[in-house]
Write a protein that holds these residues in place. Structure first.
Motif, PDB file in Angstrom:
ATOM      1  N   ASN A 128       0.800  -1.218   0.000  1.00 41.87           N
ATOM      2  CA  ASN A 128       0.000   0.000   0.000  1.00 41.87           C
ATOM      3  C   ASN A 128       0.835   1.271   0.000  1.00 41.87           C
ATOM      4  OD1 ASN A 128      -2.653  -1.279   0.167  1.00 41.87           O
ATOM      5  ND2 ASN A 128      -2.013  -1.920   2.219  1.00 41.87           N
ATOM      6  N   SER A 129       2.074   1.146  -0.475  1.00 36.75           N
ATOM      7  CA  SER A 129       2.951   2.314  -0.514  1.00 36.75           C
ATOM      8  C   SER A 129       3.604   2.405  -1.887  1.00 36.75           C
ATOM      9  CB  SER A 129       4.028   2.219   0.574  1.00 36.75           C
ATOM     10  OG  SER A 129       4.821   3.378   0.580  1.00 36.75           O
ATOM     11  N   ALA A 130       3.386   3.542  -2.561  1.00 35.95           N
ATOM     12  CA  ALA A 130       3.807   3.691  -3.957  1.00 35.95           C
ATOM     13  C   ALA A 130       5.204   4.258  -4.109  1.00 35.95           C
ATOM     14  CB  ALA A 130       2.807   4.585  -4.699  1.00 35.95           C
ATOM     15  N   ASP A 131       5.969   4.375  -3.016  1.00 32.28           N
ATOM     16  CA  ASP A 131       7.265   5.040  -3.123  1.00 32.28           C
ATOM     17  C   ASP A 131       8.429   4.090  -3.360  1.00 32.28           C
ATOM     18  OD1 ASP A 131       6.999   3.946  -0.594  1.00 32.28           O
ATOM     19  OD2 ASP A 131       8.216   5.491   0.368  1.00 32.28           O
ATOM     20  N   ASP A 239      12.170  -7.681 -10.312  1.00 27.03           N
ATOM     21  CA  ASP A 239      13.589  -7.334 -10.447  1.00 27.03           C
ATOM     22  C   ASP A 239      14.032  -6.577  -9.198  1.00 27.03           C
ATOM     23  OD1 ASP A 239      16.114  -6.901 -11.384  1.00 27.03           O
ATOM     24  OD2 ASP A 239      15.545  -5.447 -12.917  1.00 27.03           O
ATOM     25  N   TYR A 240      14.136  -7.317  -8.090  1.00 29.13           N
ATOM     26  CA  TYR A 240      14.465  -6.680  -6.810  1.00 29.13           C
ATOM     27  C   TYR A 240      15.851  -6.058  -6.811  1.00 29.13           C
ATOM     28  CZ  TYR A 240      17.331 -10.791  -5.818  1.00 29.13           C
ATOM     29  OH  TYR A 240      18.294 -11.767  -5.875  1.00 29.13           O
ATOM     30  N   ALA A 241      16.763  -6.589  -7.621  1.00 28.35           N
ATOM     31  CA  ALA A 241      18.125  -6.067  -7.643  1.00 28.35           C
ATOM     32  C   ALA A 241      18.186  -4.645  -8.175  1.00 28.35           C
ATOM     33  CB  ALA A 241      19.032  -6.978  -8.470  1.00 28.35           C
ATOM     34  N   ASN A 242      17.158  -4.234  -8.906  1.00 26.02           N
ATOM     35  CA  ASN A 242      17.113  -2.874  -9.464  1.00 26.02           C
ATOM     36  C   ASN A 242      15.895  -2.108  -8.955  1.00 26.02           C
ATOM     37  OD1 ASN A 242      19.455  -2.960 -11.385  1.00 26.02           O
ATOM     38  ND2 ASN A 242      18.277  -4.683 -12.187  1.00 26.02           N
ATOM     39  N   ALA A 243      15.447  -2.450  -7.746  1.00 29.72           N
ATOM     40  CA  ALA A 243      14.330  -1.712  -7.145  1.00 29.72           C
ATOM     41  C   ALA A 243      14.729  -0.259  -6.903  1.00 29.72           C
ATOM     42  CB  ALA A 243      13.912  -2.382  -5.838  1.00 29.72           C
ATOM     43  N   MET A 244      13.728   0.614  -6.763  1.00 28.60           N
ATOM     44  CA  MET A 244      14.015   2.035  -6.578  1.00 28.60           C
ATOM     45  C   MET A 244      13.096   2.636  -5.533  1.00 28.60           C
ATOM     46  SD  MET A 244      12.341   3.733  -9.979  1.00 28.60           S
ATOM     47  CE  MET A 244      10.652   3.385 -10.462  1.00 28.60           C
ATOM     48  N   THR A 245      13.592   3.698  -4.919  1.00 30.74           N
ATOM     49  CA  THR A 245      12.801   4.475  -3.973  1.00 30.74           C
ATOM     50  C   THR A 245      12.555   5.854  -4.563  1.00 30.74           C
ATOM     51  OG1 THR A 245      13.690   3.308  -2.050  1.00 30.74           O
ATOM     52  CG2 THR A 245      12.720   5.472  -1.660  1.00 30.74           C
ATOM     53  N   ILE A 246      11.305   6.275  -4.602  1.00 25.13           N
ATOM     54  CA  ILE A 246      10.938   7.581  -5.147  1.00 25.13           C
ATOM     55  C   ILE A 246      10.840   8.573  -3.987  1.00 25.13           C
ATOM     56  CG2 ILE A 246       9.170   8.879  -6.398  1.00 25.13           C
ATOM     57  CD1 ILE A 246       8.440   6.178  -7.742  1.00 25.13           C
ATOM     58  N   GLU A 247      11.541   9.683  -4.116  1.00 27.79           N
ATOM     59  CA  GLU A 247      11.549  10.721  -3.082  1.00 27.79           C
ATOM     60  C   GLU A 247      10.736  11.919  -3.569  1.00 27.79           C
ATOM     61  OE1 GLU A 247      12.982  10.047  -0.313  1.00 27.79           O
ATOM     62  OE2 GLU A 247      14.509   8.521  -0.731  1.00 27.79           O
ATOM     63  N   SER A 248      10.302  12.729  -2.623  1.00 29.00           N
ATOM     64  CA  SER A 248       9.462  13.884  -2.968  1.00 29.00           C
ATOM     65  C   SER A 248      10.223  14.942  -3.762  1.00 29.00           C
ATOM     66  CB  SER A 248       8.883  14.514  -1.699  1.00 29.00           C
ATOM     67  OG  SER A 248       9.931  14.920  -0.827  1.00 29.00           O
ATOM     68  N   ASP A 250      12.460  14.156  -6.134  1.00 30.17           N
ATOM     69  CA  ASP A 250      12.905  13.594  -7.410  1.00 30.17           C
ATOM     70  C   ASP A 250      12.316  14.388  -8.570  1.00 30.17           C
ATOM     71  OD1 ASP A 250      14.409  11.620  -6.248  1.00 30.17           O
ATOM     72  OD2 ASP A 250      12.908  10.044  -6.467  1.00 30.17           O
ATOM     73  N   GLU A 251      13.026  14.327  -9.691  1.00 30.58           N
ATOM     74  CA  GLU A 251      12.549  14.974 -10.907  1.00 30.58           C
ATOM     75  C   GLU A 251      12.530  13.963 -12.034  1.00 30.58           C
ATOM     76  OE1 GLU A 251      14.757  18.485 -11.825  1.00 30.58           O
ATOM     77  OE2 GLU A 251      14.288  19.474  -9.929  1.00 30.58           O
ATOM     78  N   PHE A 252      11.469  13.977 -12.824  1.00 36.50           N
ATOM     79  CA  PHE A 252      11.321  13.080 -13.959  1.00 36.50           C
ATOM     80  C   PHE A 252      11.076  13.929 -15.202  1.00 36.50           C
ATOM     81  CE2 PHE A 252       9.946  10.857 -10.141  1.00 36.50           C
ATOM     82  CZ  PHE A 252      10.686   9.684 -10.202  1.00 36.50           C
ATOM     83  N   GLY A 253      12.152  14.457 -15.737  1.00 32.62           N
ATOM     84  CA  GLY A 253      12.026  15.309 -16.913  1.00 32.62           C
ATOM     85  C   GLY A 253      11.186  16.534 -16.631  1.00 32.62           C
ATOM     86  N   GLU A 254      10.166  16.756 -17.459  1.00 33.14           N
ATOM     87  CA  GLU A 254       9.290  17.917 -17.290  1.00 33.14           C
ATOM     88  C   GLU A 254       8.380  17.768 -16.073  1.00 33.14           C
ATOM     89  OE1 GLU A 254       9.413  20.677 -19.065  1.00 33.14           O
ATOM     90  OE2 GLU A 254      10.985  19.923 -20.408  1.00 33.14           O
ATOM     91  N   LEU A 255       8.198  16.536 -15.621  1.00 35.10           N
ATOM     92  CA  LEU A 255       7.375  16.285 -14.428  1.00 35.10           C
ATOM     93  C   LEU A 255       8.304  16.242 -13.222  1.00 35.10           C
ATOM     94  CD1 LEU A 255       5.048  13.614 -16.025  1.00 35.10           C
ATOM     95  CD2 LEU A 255       4.360  15.882 -15.257  1.00 35.10           C
ATOM     96  N   ASN A 256       8.299  17.306 -12.456  1.00 31.98           N
ATOM     97  CA  ASN A 256       9.326  17.464 -11.417  1.00 31.98           C
ATOM     98  C   ASN A 256       8.764  17.895 -10.064  1.00 31.98           C
ATOM     99  OD1 ASN A 256       8.599  20.030 -12.255  1.00 31.98           O
ATOM    100  ND2 ASN A 256      10.582  20.506 -13.173  1.00 31.98           N
ATOM    101  N   ASP A 257       7.458  17.824  -9.898  1.00 28.43           N
ATOM    102  CA  ASP A 257       6.833  18.159  -8.623  1.00 28.43           C
ATOM    103  C   ASP A 257       6.135  16.895  -8.122  1.00 28.43           C
ATOM    104  OD1 ASP A 257       5.550  19.202  -6.444  1.00 28.43           O
ATOM    105  OD2 ASP A 257       4.213  20.526  -7.563  1.00 28.43           O
ATOM    106  N   VAL A 258       6.815  16.140  -7.245  1.00 31.61           N
ATOM    107  CA  VAL A 258       6.373  14.801  -6.836  1.00 31.61           C
ATOM    108  C   VAL A 258       5.625  14.868  -5.515  1.00 31.61           C
ATOM    109  CG1 VAL A 258       7.114  12.458  -6.252  1.00 31.61           C
ATOM    110  CG2 VAL A 258       8.353  13.764  -8.007  1.00 31.61           C
ATOM    111  N   SER A 259       4.458  14.239  -5.484  1.00 34.55           N
ATOM    112  CA  SER A 259       3.668  14.114  -4.266  1.00 34.55           C
ATOM    113  C   SER A 259       3.395  12.638  -4.009  1.00 34.55           C
ATOM    114  CB  SER A 259       2.346  14.882  -4.412  1.00 34.55           C
ATOM    115  OG  SER A 259       1.513  14.665  -3.288  1.00 34.55           O
ATOM    116  N   ILE A 260       3.872  12.122  -2.868  1.00 37.88           N
ATOM    117  CA  ILE A 260       3.670  10.716  -2.495  1.00 37.88           C
ATOM    118  C   ILE A 260       2.526  10.663  -1.490  1.00 37.88           C
ATOM    119  CG2 ILE A 260       4.745   8.652  -1.512  1.00 37.88           C
ATOM    120  CD1 ILE A 260       7.473  10.009  -2.282  1.00 37.88           C
ATOM    121  N   GLN A 261       1.447  10.014  -1.888  1.00 36.16           N
ATOM    122  CA  GLN A 261       0.224  10.010  -1.081  1.00 36.16           C
ATOM    123  C   GLN A 261      -0.194   8.564  -0.797  1.00 36.16           C
ATOM    124  OE1 GLN A 261      -2.644  12.325  -3.293  1.00 36.16           O
ATOM    125  NE2 GLN A 261      -1.215  14.031  -3.591  1.00 36.16           N
ATOM    126  N   GLY A 262       0.590   7.865   0.031  1.00 37.03           N
ATOM    127  CA  GLY A 262       0.288   6.481   0.370  1.00 37.03           C
ATOM    128  C   GLY A 262       0.400   5.575  -0.827  1.00 37.03           C
TER     129      GLY A 262
END
Length: 670
Positions: A128-131, A239-248, A250-262
């Motif tokens: 239940n956590s998308a980060d 692919d657990y060896a390449n898992a990632m954590t998304i931080e608030s 972080d920037e993804f190109g033009e989309l650079n305002d990240v909101s993690i909501q559960g």
């Protein structure tokens, strides 16, 4: 004149040196709906526009569970103006959902959490956590049989080995590895239902413990006089060896305002985004806006995903639940020209009446000849040509207003290619162009056009006279038609130097005339078998009823399919799709019975590359132009624009030799 020759040679040689480092990779484009208007305000309106996986084939979609997780919206914000999306106006959102495992025939194989992330399928490490996310490598109910000592390749460096089978033929010892290194092992019993599934749980995966990374169900074990065999049915792997954590932050190109909501991620643009006409603008992570080359009072664009990883991919149309009509705006497989806003194909289903049987004549495919511009437009004679989509492939009618005789379009390019005399430019499908000689004045080039190494035609082309800088190859007796233009080339420059004789080509167009076809009224194309030829239009219907069998893939015609969901009898959900292949895809061995070979490679898409895909490896001594560039050519293809072809075959050494020649000429002139 000598000084001009020296400068020209310098330019060409420098062009060669720098371009020799360039390369390109095969790719496919999966597009979303087309948006058309005078400006962004008109397109967005007051309510905004939103696309999800039912409209955008690149987004993750589970047809059986009807699950989508991703949306991309352009909303009404004060900064929207003209072709500019204001701050916060572009919103990407994705939310964790539950889907069934492909394998469902044992306890513990019910549902798992999934989330699409920029058009890729991911698994949250915490349900239940998308980060914290890892890519899904495998979700399969295929059956694989392996002998002891053999390895089952799961993809991405993960593998399972059957180490031993017990003497009673009731248990198997399996070992799980990553890149050949031990990860975990387990003894699995097929007589105990609670022990026939093995879950591998690992700790410290992006600081998370007890993360399920692999699930395996063993169906049968056999200890024979010759072989010890384990039969696996049910595989799931991340692919657990390449898992990632998304931080608030972080920037993804033009989309650079990240909101993690559960269980939800929302990412917006923190700056304005300009939809520059005639451009491809990356949004984030391989997702782009493609913007048409239109006047300033027209804005037309779509979102698309570019895929470069080798494999075979499904390109689908919009999801339907009853009668429906698809064209190129809602079926990404159909041919579409965004600059000219040209579509030619439609597919319609009518008469379902709440059931799943399409009546006679209720499935209708129609395609009509249209006009589009050449990619190259910088010379007289390169205006428009006739084109027609035919079962999601781009064809050229041999007669401009008759849809019954067609040849595939191989090449329509405005890329620049530089070739020396004696070298060959590979045009694809066995067609080639050779620069035979350049005249002593450096004003003309003798070109020869060949098919499978056999002479077809030749011409002397002058760059001094603009009316003679184009060459059209016209052939007779192509499906009983004469004067068929099969090849067009524009020569931009010719140079006769002290070291090399060079021709620079810009503008290529070619059809596969050798494999042209004539469509007759009594032809049959799978389920579409009632052909009507109406001048510039083909209409093909089903002459028999057509059942949309639930939980199936049903071929309509010519590599076009319907995928039908596994739903209750009172529901229907389906979409059309075609398959597209990137790179070279090796055949995958799906074993259902008998021992496997040394390695069996399962995967989500256990398919081989379709025979009709134009994906070929370059020859050693040729350059490969094409709509999709090919890596490592050896003849000069010098790109002048973004997205151009690979490198010319002169190489750095030749470039340096040319520069020395320049020095010599300049010094002699002085």
């Amino acid at each position: 004149m000598k000084r001009f020759a020296a400068v020209t040679l310098a330019v060409l040689m420098l062009l060669t040196v720098f371009a020799s480092a360039a390369s390109a990779q095969d790719a496919i484009e999966i597009r979303g709906p087309v948006f058309n208007g005078s400006n962004i305000q008109e397109i967005v309106g007051t309510d905004g526009i939103t696309i999800d996986a039912t409209q955008f084939a690149a987004f993750f979609y589970d047809i059986n569970d009807n699950v989508t997780t991703e949306t991309l919206s352009i909303i009404n914000v004060p900064g929207n103006n003209g072709n500019v999306i204001g701050e916060g106006g572009l919103v990407y959102e994705t939310q964790i959902q539950q889907v069934e495992y492909e394998f469902t025939d044992a306890a513990g194989w019910d549902n798992y959490s999934v989330i699409g992330f920029f058009a890729e399928k991911y698994i949250p490490l915490k349900p239940n956590s998308a980060d914290k996310l890892a890519k899904l490598v495998l979700d399969s109910d295929d059956r694989y049989t392996i002998r002891t000592g053999e390895t089952l390749d799961l993809g991405e460096g993960y593998a399972i080995e059957a180490k031993q089978v017990d003497v009673d033929g009731e248990k198997v010892w399996l070992e799980f590895t990553k890149d050949g290194e031990f990860v975990d092992d387990e003894i699995i019993s097929v007589t105990d239902p609670d022990r026939s599934t093995w879950e591998v749980e690992l700790d410290d995966i992006e600081d998370e413990d007890d993360v399920v990374v692999l699930k395996v169900h063993v169906n049968q074990v056999f200890q024979g006089a010759v072989d010890s065999i384990a039969q696996i049915e049910g595989l799931w792997l991340i692919d657990y060896a390449n898992a990632m954590t998304i931080e608030s932050d972080d920037e993804f190109g033009e989309l650079n305002d990240v909101s993690i909501q559960g269980d939800r991620l929302v990412i917006r643009n923190d700056d304005t985004i300009t939809l520059t006409r005639d451009s491809t603008k990356e949004i984030a992570e391989g997702m782009f806006f493609k913007v048409a080359d239109t006047p300033s009072n027209v804005l037309r664009f779509y979102v698309m995903k570019e895929i470069t990883d080798p494999g075979t991919y499904e390109v689908r149309g919009q999801v339907a639940t009853g009668d429906f009509t698809w064209d190129a705006t809602n079926f990404a497989g159909f041919f579409y020209d965004i600059d000219d806003d040209v579509t030619t194909e439609t597919l319609s289903v009518t008469g379902l009446n709440g059931g799943n049987v399409i009546p006679d004549g209720g499935l209708v495919y129609q395609t009509t000849i249209q006009q589009v511009e050449y990619e190259f437009t910088d010379a007289a004679g390169w205006d428009n040509y006739s084109v027609i989509g035919f079962f999601a492939e781009k064809y050229i009618p041999l007669k401009p207003n008759s849809a019954d005789k067609l040849a595939k379009l191989i090449l329509d390019s405005d890329d620049r290619y530089t070739i020396r005399t004696g070298e060959t430019l590979d045009l694809g499908e066995g067609y080639a162009l050779e620069a035979k000689q350049v005249d002593v004045e450096g004003e003309k080039v003798w070109l020869e056009f060949t098919k499978d190494g056999e002479f077809v035609d030749d011409e002397i082309i002058s760059v001094v006279n603009s009316s003679q800088s184009n060459w059209e190859v016209e052939l007779d007796d192509i499906q009983d038609e004469d004067d068929v233009v099969v090849f067009r080339v524009h020569v931009n420059q010719v140079f006769q130097g002290a070291v090399d004789s060079i021709a620079q080509i810009e503008g290529l167009w070619l059809i596969d005339y050798a494999n042209a076809m004539t469509i007759e009224s009594d032809d049959e194309f799978g389920e579409l078998n009632d052909v009507s030829i109406q001048g510039d239009t083909l209409v093909i219907r089903n002459d028999d009823s057509f059942t949309l069998t639930r939980d199936s893939e049903k071929e309509i015609a010519e590599g076009m399919f319907f995928k039908v969901a596994d739903t209750p009898a009172n529901e229907l959900r389906y979409y059309p799709f075609v398959e597209r292949t990137v790179g070279e895809v090796s055949e995958i061995d799906d074993e259902e019975e008998g021992p496997s070979e040394n390695v069996t490679a399962p995967g989500e898409e256990n398919v081989t590359a379709p025979e009709d895909e134009n994906v070929t490896a370059p020859d050693e001594n040729v350059t490969e132009p094409g709509e999709t560039p090919v890596e490592e050519p050896t003849v000069g293809d010098t790109p002048e624009e973004e997205g151009g072809e690979g490198a010319p075959g002169f190489g750095v050494v030749l470039g340096l030799a040319g520069l020395l020649a320049v020095v010599y000429l300049v010094r002699r002139n002085n």
